[in-house]
Design a protein around this motif. Structure first.
Motif, mmCIF file in Angstrom:
data_model
loop_
_atom_site.group_PDB
_atom_site.id
_atom_site.type_symbol
_atom_site.label_atom_id
_atom_site.label_comp_id
_atom_site.label_asym_id
_atom_site.label_seq_id
_atom_site.Cartn_x
_atom_site.Cartn_y
_atom_site.Cartn_z
ATOM 1 N N GLU A 14 0.838 -1.214 0.000
ATOM 2 C CA GLU A 14 0.000 0.000 0.000
ATOM 3 C C GLU A 14 0.864 1.252 0.000
ATOM 4 O O GLU A 14 0.597 2.214 -0.719
ATOM 5 C CB GLU A 14 -0.915 0.009 1.227
ATOM 6 N N ASN A 15 1.916 1.218 0.798
ATOM 7 C CA ASN A 15 2.827 2.369 0.866
ATOM 8 C C ASN A 15 3.472 2.655 -0.485
ATOM 9 O O ASN A 15 3.553 3.802 -0.911
ATOM 10 C CB ASN A 15 3.974 2.077 1.847
ATOM 11 N N TYR A 16 3.932 1.586 -1.143
ATOM 12 C CA TYR A 16 4.622 1.775 -2.438
ATOM 13 C C TYR A 16 3.632 2.257 -3.492
ATOM 14 O O TYR A 16 3.948 3.131 -4.299
ATOM 15 C CB TYR A 16 5.302 0.472 -2.862
ATOM 16 N N GLU A 17 2.425 1.708 -3.435
ATOM 17 C CA GLU A 17 1.369 2.150 -4.364
ATOM 18 C C GLU A 17 1.113 3.652 -4.169
ATOM 19 O O GLU A 17 1.021 4.405 -5.141
ATOM 20 C CB GLU A 17 0.092 1.330 -4.110
ATOM 21 N N ASN A 18 1.012 4.080 -2.897
ATOM 22 C CA ASN A 18 0.773 5.508 -2.623
ATOM 23 C C ASN A 18 1.904 6.368 -3.171
ATOM 24 O O ASN A 18 1.663 7.429 -3.747
ATOM 25 C CB ASN A 18 0.633 5.766 -1.113
ATOM 26 N N LEU A 31 3.824 5.647 -5.692
ATOM 27 C CA LEU A 31 3.750 5.656 -7.165
ATOM 28 C C LEU A 31 2.636 6.564 -7.668
ATOM 29 O O LEU A 31 2.750 7.154 -8.745
ATOM 30 C CB LEU A 31 3.545 4.235 -7.704
ATOM 31 N N GLN A 32 1.564 6.659 -6.889
ATOM 32 C CA GLN A 32 0.438 7.503 -7.325
ATOM 33 C C GLN A 32 0.808 8.983 -7.331
ATOM 34 O O GLN A 32 0.161 9.784 -7.978
ATOM 35 C CB GLN A 32 -0.805 7.254 -6.459
ATOM 36 N N LYS A 33 1.878 9.316 -6.600
ATOM 37 C CA LYS A 33 2.274 10.740 -6.518
ATOM 38 C C LYS A 33 3.215 11.150 -7.644
ATOM 39 O O LYS A 33 3.554 12.324 -7.776
ATOM 40 C CB LYS A 33 2.976 10.992 -5.174
ATOM 41 N N ILE A 34 3.684 10.182 -8.430
ATOM 42 C CA ILE A 34 4.693 10.511 -9.450
ATOM 43 C C ILE A 34 4.268 9.931 -10.803
ATOM 44 O O ILE A 34 3.275 9.207 -10.901
ATOM 45 C CB ILE A 34 6.091 9.948 -9.072
ATOM 46 N N HIS A 67 1.573 -5.348 -5.264
ATOM 47 C CA HIS A 67 1.027 -6.464 -4.493
ATOM 48 C C HIS A 67 2.099 -7.498 -4.173
ATOM 49 O O HIS A 67 3.169 -7.514 -4.777
ATOM 50 C CB HIS A 67 -0.136 -7.133 -5.263
ATOM 51 N N GLU A 68 1.740 -8.363 -3.219
ATOM 52 C CA GLU A 68 2.640 -9.466 -2.881
ATOM 53 C C GLU A 68 2.345 -10.633 -3.809
ATOM 54 O O GLU A 68 1.188 -10.851 -4.163
ATOM 55 C CB GLU A 68 2.388 -9.900 -1.433
ATOM 56 N N ARG A 80 -0.632 -2.718 -13.991
ATOM 57 C CA ARG A 80 -1.251 -1.380 -14.106
ATOM 58 C C ARG A 80 -0.211 -0.288 -13.839
ATOM 59 O O ARG A 80 -0.130 0.693 -14.581
ATOM 60 C CB ARG A 80 -2.417 -1.248 -13.112
ATOM 61 N N ASN A 81 0.613 -0.461 -12.795
ATOM 62 C CA ASN A 81 1.642 0.543 -12.492
ATOM 63 C C ASN A 81 2.638 0.668 -13.649
ATOM 64 O O ASN A 81 3.033 1.771 -14.029
ATOM 65 C CB ASN A 81 2.437 0.174 -11.233
#
Ligand code: F6R
Length: 244
Positions: A116-120, A122-125, A154-155, A187-188
């Protein structure tokens, strides 16, 4: 047919050279570029070329920000085979990048929280240029065959195929290879502006053939690149291109 730009080179060195030219061109145009980076055997030649250019002061990573694709779970960050160690040893410690600007998913502790942290983050950049290798089973990042193309960080449970492929980094002992990893989702990856996929060697030929057929197939995760709206370069050596 795929609208991916395919570049077939004579050998590994030429593959690395072509990829380095795309990175260098971006860094000259945009010194504060955001790069998506990969580990594994394939990008080592590219990293060496970028290190040489940095040492000659032709490029600089002072303002560059990086996000890596993936990391093993259940081995410490400072393990000799962690991707954190890989990136420092093979790239970061040889260039003028600020460590604070380098990001690698955290494989230690609670994976759901780390994902979740890494997703957040990535969403900022927005990644300008995403580098990918490919597994012999067509995986990108650690998105194994069958992965939903719409999920984010995800894991994953690594497949037997990938565990076998990666055993070479763990004294050929499959029991020593971590069984889980944390990865950017497809998706990322598809959110990047430009994508470069590199492949070298005959063991990648079948996967490259599937990608270049243009057919989008959940069982070949890299085939998702055919859905990408921006530019995709597939740069391969002759052996990896041998089934196209
Ligand atoms: C590594 C990664 C993997 C590798 C792939 C190919 O960060 O995301 O998808 O790119 O397993 O590995 P090599 O280059 O060792 O054949």
């Amino acid at each position: 047919m795929s609208k991916i730009e395919l570049i077939i080179t004579d050998n590994y060195d030429e593959m690395s050279q072509k990829a380095s030219e795309i990175f260098i061109d971006l860094l000259k145009r945009k010194p504060n570029a955001v790069l998506g980076l990969a580990t594994g055997s394939t990008p080592i030649g590219l990293y060496k070329k970028l290190i040489e250019k940095t040492k000659k002061k032709e490029i600089s990573f002072k303002e560059v920000i990086t996000y890596n694709l993936d990391e093993y779970c259940d081995i410490p960050k400072n393990h000799e085979q962690s991707y954190f160690t890989f990136m420092n040893e093979n790239f970061f410690k040889h260039i003028d990048i600020k460590k604070i600007n380098t990001h690698i998913p955290n494989g230690e502790g609670n994976s759901k929280f780390n994902a979740e942290n890494y997703e957040n983050d990535l969403q900022k950049i927005k990644i300008d240029l995403q580098l990918l290798g490919i597994g012999s089973n067509g995986h990108i990042g650690f998105n194994e065959p069958g992965t939903d193309f719409d999920i984010g960080v995800h894991e994953v449970q690594l497949t037997e195929n990938t565990i076998k492929d990666n055993a070479r980094f763990f004294n050929n002992d499959i029991n020593k290879v971590p069984k889980k990893a944390i990865t950017m989702g497809i998706r990322n990856i598809l959110e990047a502006d430009t994508i470069i996929l590199l492949a070298s060697g005959a063991n990648k030929a079948k996967a490259i053939k599937s990608v270049m057929s243009g057919v989008i197939d959940k069982n070949v995760p890299a085939s998702a690149l055919n859905k990408h709206k921006g530019k995709v370069f597939v740069i391969v050596d002759k052996e990896a291109a041998s089934q196209i």
